[in-house]
Design a protein around this motif. Sequence first.
Motif, PDB file in Angstrom:
ATOM      1  N   ALA A 259       0.825  -1.210   0.000  1.00 54.83           N
ATOM      2  CA  ALA A 259       0.000   0.000   0.000  1.00 54.83           C
ATOM      3  C   ALA A 259       0.852   1.250   0.000  1.00 54.83           C
ATOM      4  O   ALA A 259       0.534   2.243  -0.654  1.00 54.83           O
ATOM      5  CB  ALA A 259      -0.926   0.006   1.221  1.00 54.83           C
ATOM      6  N   LEU A 270      -2.534   5.315   1.112  1.00 53.53           N
ATOM      7  CA  LEU A 270      -2.201   4.648  -0.141  1.00 53.53           C
ATOM      8  C   LEU A 270      -1.166   5.499  -0.865  1.00 53.53           C
ATOM      9  O   LEU A 270      -1.377   6.685  -1.097  1.00 53.53           O
ATOM     10  CB  LEU A 270      -3.462   4.485  -0.998  1.00 53.53           C
ATOM     11  CG  LEU A 270      -3.426   3.454  -2.117  1.00 53.53           C
ATOM     12  CD1 LEU A 270      -3.210   2.056  -1.555  1.00 53.53           C
ATOM     13  CD2 LEU A 270      -4.718   3.494  -2.913  1.00 53.53           C
ATOM     14  N   SER A 274       1.077   2.787  -5.621  1.00 49.51           N
ATOM     15  CA  SER A 274      -0.110   1.926  -5.529  1.00 49.51           C
ATOM     16  C   SER A 274      -1.284   2.533  -6.280  1.00 49.51           C
ATOM     17  O   SER A 274      -2.009   1.834  -7.001  1.00 49.51           O
ATOM     18  CB  SER A 274      -0.486   1.714  -4.057  1.00 49.51           C
ATOM     19  OG  SER A 274       0.587   1.166  -3.337  1.00 49.51           O
ATOM     20  N   VAL A 287      -3.264  -5.297  -3.688  1.00 48.00           N
ATOM     21  CA  VAL A 287      -2.619  -4.334  -2.792  1.00 48.00           C
ATOM     22  C   VAL A 287      -2.597  -4.944  -1.398  1.00 48.00           C
ATOM     23  O   VAL A 287      -3.633  -5.366  -0.869  1.00 48.00           O
ATOM     24  CB  VAL A 287      -3.374  -2.988  -2.778  1.00 48.00           C
ATOM     25  CG1 VAL A 287      -2.715  -2.015  -1.800  1.00 48.00           C
ATOM     26  CG2 VAL A 287      -3.417  -2.387  -4.177  1.00 48.00           C
ATOM     27  N   ARG A 289      -1.460  -4.349   2.499  1.00 48.42           N
ATOM     28  CA  ARG A 289      -1.035  -3.386   3.534  1.00 48.42           C
ATOM     29  C   ARG A 289      -0.195  -4.105   4.579  1.00 48.42           C
ATOM     30  O   ARG A 289      -0.469  -5.245   4.951  1.00 48.42           O
ATOM     31  CB  ARG A 289      -2.247  -2.749   4.187  1.00 48.42           C
ATOM     32  CG  ARG A 289      -3.119  -1.943   3.227  1.00 48.42           C
ATOM     33  CD  ARG A 289      -4.337  -1.391   3.938  1.00 48.42           C
ATOM     34  NE  ARG A 289      -3.964  -0.372   4.902  1.00 48.42           N
ATOM     35  CZ  ARG A 289      -4.671  -0.073   5.988  1.00 48.42           C
ATOM     36  NH1 ARG A 289      -5.792  -0.724   6.238  1.00 48.42           N
ATOM     37  NH2 ARG A 289      -4.275   0.865   6.806  1.00 48.42           N
TER      38      ARG A 289
END
Length: 295
Positions: A259, A270, A274, A287, A289
Amino acid sequence: MSGLVVVGVDGSASSLAAVEAAAREARWRGAGLRVVHAFLWPAMHVPLAPSPLGPPEGGLRDMVERLVAEAVARARSAAPGVDVSHAVVTGEPLTVLEAQSRAADLVVVGSRGMGGFVGLLIGSTAVHLAAHGQCPVLVVREGGDEKGPVVVGVDGSAAGEQAIEFAFAEAALRGAPLRAIHAWTLWSAPPSEMHEGADIYVDPSTELAEAEERLVAEVLAGRRERYPGVIVEPRALRSQTREALIEASRSAQLLVVGARGRGGFAGLMLGAVSQAVLHHAHCPVAVVRGAAERS
């Protein structure tokens, strides 16, 4: 790991493509699949029953039941044997899917839903989930090569570690090679040390290229041992990160990014890379995190 893949549906062609992708993900993982529709209209106090002047099957509730049934049927057709459940949850899609992500290993959404504006490359739900989801988010879009590699962006940051782990696991599940791309420029790395007694910097290009290649090798080393069946293609490229990843996505079946990388500003959910690949990649994008980024 909960053994659950969640997919958001709204009746759009994009969400039905997401259902098929989610069903395959669930099959590869040996996980269950939950088809979720966020039913916004009750919260807006809109009548759900059919109009007295219309057909009996014309109400909003009937419409939702039909679109969810179609999605469930599509999932079972795409991946027979997967345990498919469904849920219709009253609420706004962003809030509903973010809540669902807390109990899931993966949330899958289409790149654009029924509410997408003409001209937008990706919908707000996909962007929001990528920034706020509590598990990896797979955004399904057209394009990509089903026989191509899984591509992952590598920047050496702590935040990107889980993206690399996810990419290895995904490549193993798919039986695909993994192409690890680290893009660098002279501006993205620390300057070379000065020679003793000199008053100018030494041209760092060659030394820096070797250092960036070592960074990629070090990041991948331990995971290669844990995933011996995955063929890894490390690439350190002198390029802007977003351009390198978008170009690599042309021949990829999946692009995986964190992210936020080491260049992200504190407080941003973000990062710029990304967001760029979500809007411009030529294949589905996952994506991931980092643990510190999740609430």
